[in-house]
Motif scaffolding. Structure first.
Motif, PDB file in Angstrom:
ATOM      1  N   UNK A 194     -21.765  -3.095   5.621  1.00 45.02           N
ATOM      2  CA  UNK A 194     -21.607  -2.899   4.233  1.00 45.02           C
ATOM      3  C   UNK A 194     -20.634  -3.612   3.443  1.00 45.02           C
ATOM      4  N   UNK A 195     -20.797  -4.158   2.577  1.00 40.93           N
ATOM      5  CA  UNK A 195     -19.563  -4.914   1.660  1.00 40.93           C
ATOM      6  C   UNK A 195     -18.736  -3.985   1.139  1.00 40.93           C
ATOM      7  N   UNK A 196     -17.392  -4.332   1.065  1.00 37.71           N
ATOM      8  CA  UNK A 196     -16.607  -3.346   0.456  1.00 37.71           C
ATOM      9  C   UNK A 196     -15.571  -4.666  -0.420  1.00 37.71           C
ATOM     10  N   UNK A 197     -14.692  -3.730  -1.413  1.00 38.30           N
ATOM     11  CA  UNK A 197     -14.229  -4.525  -2.249  1.00 38.30           C
ATOM     12  C   UNK A 197     -12.489  -4.228  -1.896  1.00 38.30           C
ATOM     13  N   UNK A 198     -11.666  -5.389  -1.495  1.00 36.36           N
ATOM     14  CA  UNK A 198     -10.402  -5.412  -0.915  1.00 36.36           C
ATOM     15  C   UNK A 198      -9.250  -5.907  -2.038  1.00 36.36           C
ATOM     16  N   UNK A 199      -8.176  -5.670  -1.823  1.00 40.53           N
ATOM     17  CA  UNK A 199      -7.176  -6.342  -2.667  1.00 40.53           C
ATOM     18  C   UNK A 199      -5.556  -6.297  -1.771  1.00 40.53           C
ATOM     19  N   UNK A 200      -4.981  -7.435  -1.606  1.00 40.46           N
ATOM     20  CA  UNK A 200      -3.597  -7.371  -0.836  1.00 40.46           C
ATOM     21  C   UNK A 200      -2.602  -7.175  -2.000  1.00 40.46           C
ATOM     22  N   UNK A 201      -1.810  -6.348  -1.862  1.00 40.68           N
ATOM     23  CA  UNK A 201      -0.794  -6.056  -3.091  1.00 40.68           C
ATOM     24  C   UNK A 201       0.525  -5.821  -2.510  1.00 40.68           C
ATOM     25  N   UNK A 202       1.416  -5.824  -3.183  1.00 41.62           N
ATOM     26  CA  UNK A 202       2.956  -5.542  -3.057  1.00 41.62           C
ATOM     27  C   UNK A 202       3.060  -4.528  -3.998  1.00 41.62           C
ATOM     28  N   UNK A 203       3.188  -3.289  -3.240  1.00 43.99           N
ATOM     29  CA  UNK A 203       3.373  -1.884  -4.347  1.00 43.99           C
ATOM     30  C   UNK A 203       4.823  -1.495  -4.384  1.00 43.99           C
ATOM     31  N   UNK A 204       5.505  -1.363  -5.706  1.00 43.44           N
ATOM     32  CA  UNK A 204       6.885  -1.085  -5.883  1.00 43.44           C
ATOM     33  C   UNK A 204       7.030   0.300  -5.488  1.00 43.44           C
ATOM     34  N   UNK A 205       8.279   0.557  -5.037  1.00 44.89           N
ATOM     35  CA  UNK A 205       8.785   1.876  -4.522  1.00 44.89           C
ATOM     36  C   UNK A 205       8.204   3.067  -5.766  1.00 44.89           C
ATOM     37  N   UNK A 206       8.088   4.370  -5.339  1.00 47.00           N
ATOM     38  CA  UNK A 206       7.543   5.218  -6.206  1.00 47.00           C
ATOM     39  C   UNK A 206       8.123   5.389  -7.587  1.00 47.00           C
ATOM     40  N   UNK A 207       9.465   5.580  -7.293  1.00 49.81           N
ATOM     41  CA  UNK A 207      10.438   5.624  -8.737  1.00 49.81           C
ATOM     42  C   UNK A 207      10.205   4.423  -9.915  1.00 49.81           C
ATOM     43  N   UNK A 208      10.060   3.227  -9.184  1.00 52.07           N
ATOM     44  CA  UNK A 208       9.895   2.196 -10.021  1.00 52.07           C
ATOM     45  C   UNK A 208       8.502   2.197 -10.420  1.00 52.07           C
ATOM     46  N   UNK A 209       7.465   2.351  -9.634  1.00 52.17           N
ATOM     47  CA  UNK A 209       5.949   2.269 -10.052  1.00 52.17           C
ATOM     48  C   UNK A 209       5.847   3.503 -11.022  1.00 52.17           C
ATOM     49  N   UNK A 210       6.421   4.596 -11.069  1.00 45.46           N
ATOM     50  CA  UNK A 210       6.396   5.504 -12.099  1.00 45.46           C
ATOM     51  C   UNK A 210       6.903   5.012 -13.444  1.00 45.46           C
TER      52      UNK A 210
END
Length: 183
Positions: A1-17
């Motif tokens: 089955x095909x799935x949808x993927x993404x490579x990402x850089x996630x900022x730390x929780x406080x900055x993401x918020x």
């Protein structure tokens, strides 16, 4: 089955918020909601479809290709617009993020894991964090851009890992983390 993927850089929780609060304020003021769906992130390689039977191989190959890379400081500075289609926070290019993007792209293209032909959707690598996109009407874009074009935003974070996200049909979920400096 095909799935949808993404490579990402996630900022730390406080900055993401903090960045998510900016997205929420934009959404509430201008009625744009699409940017609220994915987690706050910097795309390292555009979303792609792949057979889930290749997941373990992909994870091994990416881990191998990035094993010697060191953590780096990722700087974010101010807002920019992509034509009249998106308003984003600019993530400044640096040797670390460029090498990461290049290594991930190489693995996917060399191993033919991304079935879209090279060059058919190629865009220059412009690291950013999206504030508004996709559902911005031509009438609303100038209002959003007027709000953000001169707004100052300057932050940084230690990029010590990046992530593979997998879409479940409703939302993006963390599937695997790859830690830098762990060779």
């Amino acid at each position: 089955m095909k799935n949808h993927y993404l490579f990402a850089l996630l900022p730390p929780e406080g900055l993401a918020r903090q960045i998510h609060e900016i997205r929420l304020a934009c959404s509430e003021k201008f009625g744009v909601i699409k940017a609220l769906k994915p987690p706050v992130h910097i795309t390292l390689y555009r979303p792609f479809h792949m057979e889930d039977t290749h997941e373990e191989y992909l994870i091994r190959e990416i881990a191998s290709a990035t094993s010697g890379m060191e953590p780096f400081e990722q700087f974010l500075e101010n807002f920019e617009a992509f034509d009249t289609k998106a308003v984003v926070i600019r993530a400044l290019k640096n040797p670390g993020i460029i090498a990461l993007h290049s290594s991930i792209s190489s693995v996917l293209i060399k191993n033919e894991l991304d079935k879209i032909k090279p060059g058919s959707t190629d865009q220059p690598f412009r690291p950013h964090l999206t504030i508004a996109y996709r559902d911005i009407s031509p009438a609303v874009f100038p209002l959003i851009w007027e709000e953000y074009k001169d707004m100052k935003f300057k932050r940084s974070f230690n990029a010590d890992h990046f992530s593979l996200l997998k879409h479940d049909g409703i939302k993006w979920n963390l599937h695997n983390n790859f830690f830098l400096g762990s060779a």
